[in-house]
Design a protein around this motif. Structure first.
Motif, PDB file in Angstrom:
ATOM      1  N   ILE A 111     -18.266  43.939  12.359  1.00  0.00           N
ATOM      2  CA  ILE A 111     -17.350  43.201  11.758  1.00  0.00           C
ATOM      3  C   ILE A 111     -16.592  42.237  12.365  1.00  0.00           C
ATOM      4  CG2 ILE A 111     -15.540  43.555  10.217  1.00  0.00           C
ATOM      5  CD1 ILE A 111     -16.418  46.656  10.020  1.00  0.00           C
ATOM      6  N   GLN A 112     -16.296  41.142  12.037  1.00  0.00           N
ATOM      7  CA  GLN A 112     -15.310  40.152  12.792  1.00  0.00           C
ATOM      8  C   GLN A 112     -14.049  40.177  12.160  1.00  0.00           C
ATOM      9  OE1 GLN A 112     -15.244  35.651  13.639  1.00  0.00           O
ATOM     10  NE2 GLN A 112     -16.207  36.525  15.414  1.00  0.00           N
ATOM     11  N   PHE A 113     -13.058  40.768  12.457  1.00  0.00           N
ATOM     12  CA  PHE A 113     -11.500  40.592  11.608  1.00  0.00           C
ATOM     13  C   PHE A 113     -10.802  39.787  12.150  1.00  0.00           C
ATOM     14  CE2 PHE A 113     -12.386  45.438  11.338  1.00  0.00           C
ATOM     15  CZ  PHE A 113     -11.909  45.493   9.982  1.00  0.00           C
TER      16      PHE A 113
ATOM     17  N   LEU B   7     -27.963  47.203   8.350  1.00  0.00           N
ATOM     18  CA  LEU B   7     -27.133  46.439   9.175  1.00  0.00           C
ATOM     19  C   LEU B   7     -26.250  45.515   8.264  1.00  0.00           C
ATOM     20  CD1 LEU B   7     -25.511  45.594  11.651  1.00  0.00           C
ATOM     21  CD2 LEU B   7     -27.524  44.060  11.989  1.00  0.00           C
ATOM     22  N   LEU B   8     -24.587  45.842   8.245  1.00  0.00           N
ATOM     23  CA  LEU B   8     -24.108  44.795   7.475  1.00  0.00           C
ATOM     24  C   LEU B   8     -23.309  43.943   8.512  1.00  0.00           C
ATOM     25  CD1 LEU B   8     -22.924  43.779   4.883  1.00  0.00           C
ATOM     26  CD2 LEU B   8     -21.208  45.712   4.845  1.00  0.00           C
ATOM     27  N   LYS B   9     -23.578  42.720   8.482  1.00  0.00           N
ATOM     28  CA  LYS B   9     -22.571  41.823   9.340  1.00  0.00           C
ATOM     29  C   LYS B   9     -21.761  41.217   8.619  1.00  0.00           C
ATOM     30  CE  LYS B   9     -22.558  37.446  10.792  1.00  0.00           C
ATOM     31  NZ  LYS B   9     -22.786  36.012  10.189  1.00  0.00           N
ATOM     32  N   ILE B  10     -20.529  41.108   8.926  1.00  0.00           N
ATOM     33  CA  ILE B  10     -19.148  40.419   7.996  1.00  0.00           C
ATOM     34  C   ILE B  10     -18.627  39.445   8.919  1.00  0.00           C
ATOM     35  CG2 ILE B  10     -17.160  40.690   6.709  1.00  0.00           C
ATOM     36  CD1 ILE B  10     -18.250  43.703   6.241  1.00  0.00           C
ATOM     37  N   ASN B  11     -18.828  38.148   8.798  1.00  0.00           N
ATOM     38  CA  ASN B  11     -17.900  37.136   9.437  1.00  0.00           C
ATOM     39  C   ASN B  11     -17.622  36.079   8.292  1.00  0.00           C
ATOM     40  OD1 ASN B  11     -16.216  35.310  10.893  1.00  0.00           O
ATOM     41  ND2 ASN B  11     -18.445  34.645  12.118  1.00  0.00           N
TER      42      ASN B  11
ATOM     43  N   TRP C 198     -18.718  50.049  19.762  1.00  0.00           N
ATOM     44  CA  TRP C 198     -17.864  49.147  20.713  1.00  0.00           C
ATOM     45  C   TRP C 198     -16.690  48.301  19.963  1.00  0.00           C
ATOM     46  CZ3 TRP C 198     -19.295  44.401  18.902  1.00  0.00           C
ATOM     47  CH2 TRP C 198     -20.358  44.104  18.491  1.00  0.00           C
ATOM     48  N   ASN C 199     -15.832  47.773  20.646  1.00  0.00           N
ATOM     49  CA  ASN C 199     -14.586  47.358  19.932  1.00  0.00           C
ATOM     50  C   ASN C 199     -13.969  46.273  21.058  1.00  0.00           C
ATOM     51  OD1 ASN C 199     -12.591  46.703  18.222  1.00  0.00           O
ATOM     52  ND2 ASN C 199     -11.307  48.342  18.965  1.00  0.00           N
ATOM     53  N   TYR C 200     -14.176  45.051  20.276  1.00  0.00           N
ATOM     54  CA  TYR C 200     -13.474  43.806  21.026  1.00  0.00           C
ATOM     55  C   TYR C 200     -12.201  43.329  19.889  1.00  0.00           C
ATOM     56  CZ  TYR C 200     -17.048  43.852  24.473  1.00  0.00           C
ATOM     57  OH  TYR C 200     -18.064  44.522  25.192  1.00  0.00           O
TER      58      TYR C 200
ATOM     59  N   GLU D  25     -16.594  44.048  16.299  1.00  0.00           N
ATOM     60  CA  GLU D  25     -16.717  45.452  16.713  1.00  0.00           C
ATOM     61  C   GLU D  25     -17.885  45.911  15.610  1.00  0.00           C
ATOM     62  OE1 GLU D  25     -13.438  47.591  14.196  1.00  0.00           O
ATOM     63  OE2 GLU D  25     -12.409  45.880  15.142  1.00  0.00           O
ATOM     64  N   SER D  26     -18.230  47.255  16.213  1.00  0.00           N
ATOM     65  CA  SER D  26     -19.424  47.763  15.626  1.00  0.00           C
ATOM     66  C   SER D  26     -19.336  49.164  15.277  1.00  0.00           C
ATOM     67  CB  SER D  26     -20.797  47.485  16.619  1.00  0.00           C
ATOM     68  OG  SER D  26     -21.923  48.243  15.853  1.00  0.00           O
ATOM     69  N   TRP D  27     -19.799  49.674  14.119  1.00  0.00           N
ATOM     70  CA  TRP D  27     -19.559  51.173  13.817  1.00  0.00           C
ATOM     71  C   TRP D  27     -21.165  51.516  13.222  1.00  0.00           C
ATOM     72  CZ3 TRP D  27     -14.698  53.607  12.891  1.00  0.00           C
ATOM     73  CH2 TRP D  27     -13.610  52.663  13.184  1.00  0.00           C
ATOM     74  N   VAL D  28     -21.396  53.032  13.492  1.00  0.00           N
ATOM     75  CA  VAL D  28     -22.535  53.638  13.312  1.00  0.00           C
ATOM     76  C   VAL D  28     -22.166  54.786  12.270  1.00  0.00           C
ATOM     77  CG1 VAL D  28     -22.582  55.049  15.174  1.00  0.00           C
ATOM     78  CG2 VAL D  28     -24.650  54.574  13.942  1.00  0.00           C
TER      79      VAL D  28
END
Length: 236
Positions: A196-198, A166-170, A224-226, A231-234
């Protein structure tokens, strides 16, 4: 009088308390402008995403997590409580790094690093604004601190990490440097989940985000995507 003109008259933060100003601005952006971020953020809050979606991954005690933009370690702590997995926290702001170091000092599975990750090695000034501290947005009135950034690809080699679960980016705009670097080096294929938080305050943010998302679709599937919230990618 037009709504926009009336709004301009009252939206003067020097005449309003900060909390009142922020609340009025939020309602205006949500209901009048209908800015995508505010609409998505409202849905995120309604869905309680912070306590549900952000922690809902198929991880175990051996999974490797990279927390880029660790802040005070809240996400890392919540994730560890659930999975007891190794977590690498990258936090370039000295005060926040020290908080993480103290918080996880007795935990050998959580490692803290006092630098950020990017597409190259550099030293740069960051505008200190609590959890909105950013190198991409220099905010007037806030202290500035010189921080170290290191190349994501080189860092992985030095840490002998070849697979990330899991790579979380903020990182307040820095995602537009990190993600292309992962894609161009091909390391993106070695990451199972991306959270990811863009951020939309970067010039051409909408176009850059869409380009990155299009590239990600070659190796990952959106879960899922907000938009501009989380948003999350697999991996495919």
């Amino acid at each position: 009088m037009k709504i926009s003109n009336a709004f301009a008259l009252v939206m003067q933060p020097q005449k309003l308390g900060t909390k009142i100003f922020n609340r009025i601005n939020y309602l205006y952006q949500l209901h009048i402008v209908k800015k995508p971020f505010f609409v998505a953020h409202r849905k995120w809050v309604q869905d309680k995403g912070d306590s549900t979606l952000r922690l809902a991954y198929t991880l175990n005690s051996g999974s490797v997590v990279f927390d880029i933009g660790g802040y005070k370690g809240d996400f890392a702590n919540a994730l560890y409580q659930q999975y007891q997995c190794p977590i690498y926290i990258f936090e370039p702001v000295s005060d926040f790094y020290q908080i993480c170091e103290a918080r996880f000092s007795g935990n050998t599975k959580i490692k803290c690093f006092n630098y950020g990750l990017s597409n190259t090695d550099s030293e740069i000034f960051i505008s200190r604004d609590d959890d909105a501290s950013s190198t991409a947005r220099q905010t007037s009135g806030h202290l500035k601190e010189k921080i170290a950034l290191k190349d994501m690809a080189t860092t992985m080699e030095n840490l002998h990490v070849h697979e990330i679960d899991l790579l979380k980016i903020n990182i307040e705009g820095g995602e537009y440097d990190v993600l292309p670097r992962l894609i161009e080096t091909g390391f993106i294929k070695n990451i199972r989940f991306l959270q990811i938080q863009f951020h939309d305050f970067i010039p051409n943010a909408v176009e850059m985000r869409e380009k990155i998302r299009g590239q990600l679709a070659s190796t990952h599937r959106e879960q899922w995507n907000y938009p501009f919230v989380w948003e999350s990618w697999v991996r495919l």
